[in-house]
Design an enzyme around this catalytic site. Sequence first.
Site: not given
Ligand SMILES: *Cc1c(COP(=O)(O)O)cnc(C)c1O
Length: 393
Positions: A88, A110, A375
Amino acid sequence: MKNPDEQGFYGEYGGAFVPEMLYPNVAELQAKYLEILAQADFQQELQQLLHAYAGRPSPLYYSGYLSAKYGGKIYLKREDLNHTGAHKINNALGQILLAARMGKQEIIAETGAGQHGVATATAAALMGMPCKVFMGEVDMARQAPNVARMRMLGAEVVAATSGSRTLKDATNEAIRYWINNPEAYYLIGSVVGPHPYPDLVARLQAVISAELLEQVPAHSGRPLPDKVVACIGGGSNAAGAFYHYIEQPDVQLIAVEAGGKGIASGQSAATSQLGSIGIIHGSRTLLMQDADGQIIEPYSISAGLDYPGIGPMHAHLISSGRAQVYSINDDQALAAGVALSRHEGILPALESAHALAVLPELDIHPDDITVVCLSGRGDKDLQTYLDYLHIND
Ligand SMILES: *Cc1c(COP(=O)(O)O)cnc(C)c1O
């Protein structure tokens, strides 16, 4: 298609369906974002921050454990190693520089899992801008450490107390605030919302696949991966991991949604499979709704995947057949997260664990090169994992 048309449509999905009072804000962003993103000094400042501040490029790690278990060569794109612990920050840094260049003096956002709130509060602290983060009360309780981090970073965390008190309610509150405070910059955390946000966020997260374009050949000796796997909440880490491969038909794109307690259980967030076309947060896309068009509350053990819609880019990729979608249930994600912790010493976010858990369901050829977008890191989910393992109870 990796970018929408001028009105923000990916096929029939996308657009900007906003109340008239928000129109000037959105139109201003639409008019300026591509021009600012293309400026050499913007790119230079962003690349410098991504490198020296966020820690990019994120490594591509060959997992011997996953490869031996599921076949071929399986690599993890380590977004968990970024500053603040997830992908993010890529988006937050890009949008805060954009906000500054647009002359904005206040940031609003948000958050669901709290990761986007932390990334935004971090970027706002870096730029010396005041920041309000709207968060559902239920999510505040589930993700208390991230609430503390945002406060430590100087952001004001505003509790959303309506509806299910989760991400969609926080988004509604943020939009309401924006209508009343049009001079604020609304920093959206995923490839959702009215045009241009889906395209803006996809372009900022595209750094993930831009790095893969160099890392995959360097590590594997082959120009392209066969499969790229990512979990989908709104879809930003998937958009970033897929972006530079969308027009490469030989690369299979695999999106993983949260099945919650099972698609048929009534407690799920498998939006593309359970959803139908409607308008959510300013975008025409697939969302979970009842016959009257009321949003059905989503459920997932992972707060970051607990969203009733899906970004318009993914709605298009999936419905056109360019991407395949799978759903993974809570218990499968928990088991996959525990396995990666125990065998690789990498504690994944529960969101990322959904992407890992799809590996046994894929038809992986011994020659295949598979990249899984890891992610984020799982520190925030530690208690959930420990409860699942019955440790300390
Ligand atoms: C917020 C988040 C997601 C989901 O958000 P996307 O916009 O679909 O990527 C996935 N993995 C992590 C670690 C997150 O913090």
